[in-house]
Structure formats: structure tokens, C-alpha cells
Design an enzyme around this catalytic site. Structure first.
Site, PDB file in Angstrom:
ATOM      1  CE  LYS A 122      -4.385  -1.582   1.810  1.00 14.60           C
ATOM      2  NZ  LYS A 122      -5.416  -1.517   2.822  1.00 14.60           N
ATOM      3  CE  LYS A 182      -5.535  -7.697  -1.748  1.00 14.15           C
ATOM      4  NZ  LYS A 182      -5.475  -7.693  -0.315  1.00 14.15           N
ATOM      5  CE  LYS A 230     -13.832  -4.159   0.969  1.00 13.20           C
ATOM      6  NZ  LYS A 230     -12.864  -4.756   1.683  1.00 13.20           N
TER       7      LYS A 230
HETATM    8  P1  TYM Z   1     -10.749  -6.756   3.519  1.00 13.89           P
HETATM    9  O1  TYM Z   1     -11.819  -5.759   3.812  1.00 13.89           O
HETATM   10  O2  TYM Z   1      -9.702  -6.378   2.540  1.00 13.89           O
HETATM   11  O3  TYM Z   1     -11.387  -8.111   3.037  1.00 13.89           O
HETATM   12  C1  TYM Z   1     -12.420  -8.795   3.766  1.00 13.89           C
HETATM   13  C2  TYM Z   1     -12.214 -10.300   3.643  1.00 13.89           C
HETATM   14  O4  TYM Z   1     -12.192 -10.680   2.266  1.00 13.89           O
HETATM   15  C3  TYM Z   1     -11.007 -11.405   1.973  1.00 13.89           C
HETATM   16  N1  TYM Z   1     -10.571 -11.077   0.614  1.00 13.89           N
HETATM   17  C4  TYM Z   1     -10.327 -11.965  -0.349  1.00 13.89           C
HETATM   18  N2  TYM Z   1     -10.412 -13.299  -0.366  1.00 13.89           N
HETATM   19  C5  TYM Z   1     -10.120 -13.923  -1.536  1.00 13.89           C
HETATM   20  N3  TYM Z   1      -9.759 -13.267  -2.681  1.00 13.89           N
HETATM   21  C6  TYM Z   1      -9.661 -11.922  -2.696  1.00 13.89           C
HETATM   22  N4  TYM Z   1      -9.333 -11.289  -3.819  1.00 13.89           N
HETATM   23  C7  TYM Z   1      -9.955 -11.212  -1.492  1.00 13.89           C
HETATM   24  N5  TYM Z   1      -9.969  -9.889  -1.177  1.00 13.89           N
HETATM   25  C8  TYM Z   1     -10.342  -9.826   0.122  1.00 13.89           C
HETATM   26  C9  TYM Z   1      -9.994 -10.930   3.005  1.00 13.89           C
HETATM   27  O5  TYM Z   1      -8.977 -11.887   3.189  1.00 13.89           O
HETATM   28  C10 TYM Z   1     -10.867 -10.748   4.223  1.00 13.89           C
HETATM   29  O6  TYM Z   1     -11.043 -11.979   4.887  1.00 13.89           O
HETATM   30  N6  TYM Z   1      -7.770  -6.161   7.461  1.00 13.89           N
HETATM   31  C11 TYM Z   1      -8.968  -6.828   6.998  1.00 13.89           C
HETATM   32  C12 TYM Z   1     -10.202  -6.518   7.818  1.00 13.89           C
HETATM   33  C13 TYM Z   1     -10.047  -6.823   9.275  1.00 13.89           C
HETATM   34  C14 TYM Z   1     -10.038  -8.115   9.859  1.00 13.89           C
HETATM   35  C15 TYM Z   1      -9.889  -7.887  11.259  1.00 13.89           C
HETATM   36  C16 TYM Z   1     -10.139  -9.405   9.362  1.00 13.89           C
HETATM   37  C17 TYM Z   1      -9.899  -5.905  10.254  1.00 13.89           C
HETATM   38  N7  TYM Z   1      -9.793  -6.543  11.456  1.00 13.89           N
HETATM   39  C18 TYM Z   1      -9.822  -8.946  12.171  1.00 13.89           C
HETATM   40  C19 TYM Z   1     -10.099 -10.463  10.288  1.00 13.89           C
HETATM   41  C20 TYM Z   1      -9.936 -10.220  11.669  1.00 13.89           C
HETATM   42  C21 TYM Z   1      -9.245  -6.368   5.573  1.00 13.89           C
HETATM   43  O7  TYM Z   1      -8.852  -5.298   5.166  1.00 13.89           O
HETATM   44  O8  TYM Z   1     -10.067  -7.202   4.869  1.00 13.89           O
END
Ligand code: TYM
Length: 330
Positions: free
Chosen positions: A110, A193, A196
């Protein structure tokens, strides 16, 4: 067994989130006590537009409910409504080591070349994520592959805290990387990947896209001119093709091999319409439900407020003990 996971309310819920994480969330609701939250405190680590953030929190909550997260079964809330997350994150900032955070690949990706210009929040982001799960004594954290390193950091933080303060306060959480597709790739580039934050909306399928948009995105998805082979091994050097087969497999529940046997020797001209059809059909109920819910702000706000009350009550004992073992008066 206690399941905790979060999602950032930035942009739309997309197929990667759904297949990597949300399908598992929905499944776990019948098997364990679950807490799911909108990581709004994580979303502010990069520049944010306050009005947009408010919209995104509500829309993401509506999208999760439309996907099957049931607020009567799971605790659903937004992180900012439960101050214990920010409080524990500060305590854990004093346990986490700079060297550990320097190794986080998501921060490196990032920040790119502009490391010095990033917020401290973006750097300390994984510590807040550790607090998110340790606060609830989570045993299992269903996430996509990209969150593996952050979960390992949460375990390291828990272990060091427990050792330093001679306590067994924190449970070491396990990452559950078992969604139908743990790493869904961009439709425009098979080496990055689906995300968003990708500036091109054509790179992802949003769960809010209508049928025509989904079909168009799949039709325009990057591929190669070769026909589909008989085995997955032969797709090793064809990331875009592999990704589309993976998506088909995850949506249909059929093994990739079965799909390849059906399409072997055919080009993408015949595969893509079949994929579009299955994607449209799988997402239609979610989109319909989302459109019914998204404008009902009162209902969504009430669900999130109720969830936050439950989460705060579950978090309180752990936070209190963390202060105590550190010798803080409170
Ligand atoms: P975030 O918002 O980027 O994504 C949410 C969930 O979706 C999964 N994910 C994917 N899985 C497969 N292929 C993809 N292209 C893909 N893009 C996203 C992510 O692995 C995630 O499970 N930091 C985290 C949010 C968070 C969190 C937490 C997660 C904050 N605190 C505590 C677990 C536990 C995030 O930005 O996810």
C-alpha cells in the site's frame, strides 16, 4: 469455539470477499458463536471522506446481511461503536515490535515508494487487527489468503504479551483459510488480487452489480488465445484462465477438474457465457435482498447498535484484565 472476523467498509463487497471470507462466515454461524464487524477504524488509515464512510458502513452492513450474515445468529457491528478495540490496540502497540510491522507485505504494497508519507495508522493497522480478535478470545478467524500474515502477527502479539506479563490472558487465534476460493484474482490481471481499491471497476465483480454488468465484466475479462486444457496443471502459467476456472468452481461447487473435462479443447468464447450465467444466478438473490435493504437506514443502524452493545459486553472482561496485568489503574 469463537469466530471473529471483519471487513473494511471501503467500496463494494466483491466476489473475492464473498468467496474468500463471507461464505465461511455464513457457514460458521450455525457452528459457533460468531462476531462479524465493519472495520471502520481500519478504513480511516488512508484518506477518507466522512460522508462516503457513513454510506459505506451502512451499505456494507446491508451487503453482508444480504449475503446471509444473520444478525439474530451473529453479533454484527461496526468497530468504532466499540471503543475497546481502539483501547486494546493502544495497549498492544506497546507489545508489538517495529521489526514485526516492518515485515508486513500489505503495508509495503500500500505504501509503495511513499512510505514516509503514510499515516501511522496504516503502519500500526495490523496491531488494531490483532486487538480485534484478541479482545474476544477468538479461536478461529475466517479470512482470505491475503490476511494470513496479519493473523500470524496477532498470534505473535498474543504470545509475547502472555509471556511478558506471565499471564494466559490471550487465546492464540487460528486463521481459517478455507473459503471456496481463498485468493480470487483481478479480472484484468491474473497476478494481482481482486480488490476494492483497484481503480478499475472492470477488475472485480461487485455483489451489487446487475446481471448485464456481471456478464459484460466476464466477457471483457483478460484471457489468452489458447483453448482450455484437460488438467489444472496445464494452467500453471495461465493465471487469468486459472482464476476464471477457480471462480466457476467456487460458485458451482464442482471440482475444477470436472469443469475442465467439460470445456477441454474449447476457447473462452464458450466458457465465458457459461461462467457469466452461473455468476448471475448465484448473485441474483444477494443483489435483490441488498436492494431491498440498502435504503432502510433505520433498520441497519438499529442492527449495528444492538450488535455493538453485545460486542462491548463480550469485550469488557478481557480489556479489564489487560489493564490489570499491565499494572494500569482504571
Ligand atoms: P478486507 O476488507 O480487505 O477483506 C475482507 C475479507 O475478504 C477477503 N478477501 C479476499 N479473499 C479472496 N480473494 C480476494 N481477492 C480477497 N480480497 C479480500 C480478506 O482476506 C478478508 O477476509 N484487514 C482486513 C479486515 C479486518 C479483519 C480484522 C479481518 C480488520 N480486522 C480482524 C479479520 C480479523 C481487511 O482489510 O479485509
Amino acid at each position: 469455539m469463537r469466530v471473529v472476523s471483519g471487513i473494511q467498509p471501503t467500496g463494494n463487497l466483491h466476489l473475492g470477499n464473498y468467496l474468500g471470507a463471507i461464505v465461511q462466515w455464513v457457514k460458521m454461524q450455525d457452528e459457533a458463536e460468531c462476531l462479524f464487524f465493519l472495520a471502520d477504524l481500519h478504513a480511516i488509515t488512508v484518506h477518507n471522506d466522512p460522508a462516503q464512510l457513513r454510506t459505506n458502513v451502512r451499505e456494507m452492513a446491508a451487503a453482508l446481511i444480504a449475503s446471509g450474515v444473520d444478525p439474530d445468529k451473529s453479533v454484527l457491528f461496526n468497530q468504532a461503536r466499540v471503543p475497546a478495540h481502539a483501547e486494546l490496540a493502544w495497549l498492544l502497540n506497546c507489545t508489538a515490535r517495529i521489526g514485526w510491522l516492518n515485515r508486513m507485505t500489505q503495508f509495503k504494497d500500500k505504501a509503495g515508494k511513499n512510505r514516509e508519507g503514510m499515516s501511522i495508522g496504516l503502519y500500526a493497522y495490523p496491531v488494531l487487527q490483532a486487538a480485534d480478535v484478541l479482545l474476544y478470545q477468538a479461536t478461529h478467524v475466517p479470512v482470505g489468503e491475503d490476511q494470513r500474515q496479519h493473523l500470524e502477527l496477532a498470534r505473535d502479539v498474543a504470545e509475547k504479551f502472555n509471556t511478558d506479563f506471565e499471564t494466559d490472558l490471550f487465546t492464540l487465534p487460528e486463521a481459517m483459510i478455507a473459503g471456496p476460493a481463498a485468493r480470487v484474482m483481478s479480472l484484468r490481471d491474473g497476478s494481482s488480487k481482486m480488490s476494492k481499491s483497484d481503480p478499475s471497476d472492470m477488475s472485480r465483480i461487485n455483489l451489487t452489480d446487475d446481471a448485464d454488468t456481471i456478464a459484460q465484466k466476464i466477457r471483457k475479462a483478460k484471457t489468452d488465445p489458447a483453448p482450455l486444457p484437460a488438467t489444472m496443471d496445464e494452467l500453471a502459467d495461465r493465471p487469468e484462465a486459472r482464476n476464471l476456472i477457480g471462480i466457476y468452481s467456487a460458485l458451482s461447487g464442482e471440482a475444477a477438474q470436472v469443469i475442465l473435462s467439460r470445456f477441454e479443447g474449447q476457447g473462452f468464447g464458450s466458457f465465458k457465457p457459461a461462467l457469466a450465467e452461473i455468476a448471475v444466478e448465484s448473485l441474483r438473490p444477494i443483489t435483490t435482498r441488498f436492494n431491498e435493504l440498502r435504503h432502510d437506514h433505520a433498520a441497519i443502524d438499529a442492527i449495528l447498535a444492538k450488535g455493538a452493545d453485545k460486542a462491548a459486553a463480550l469485550a469488557a472482561p478481557t480489556l479489564k484484565r489487560a489493564y490489570e496485568v499491565m499494572g494500569l489503574f482504571r
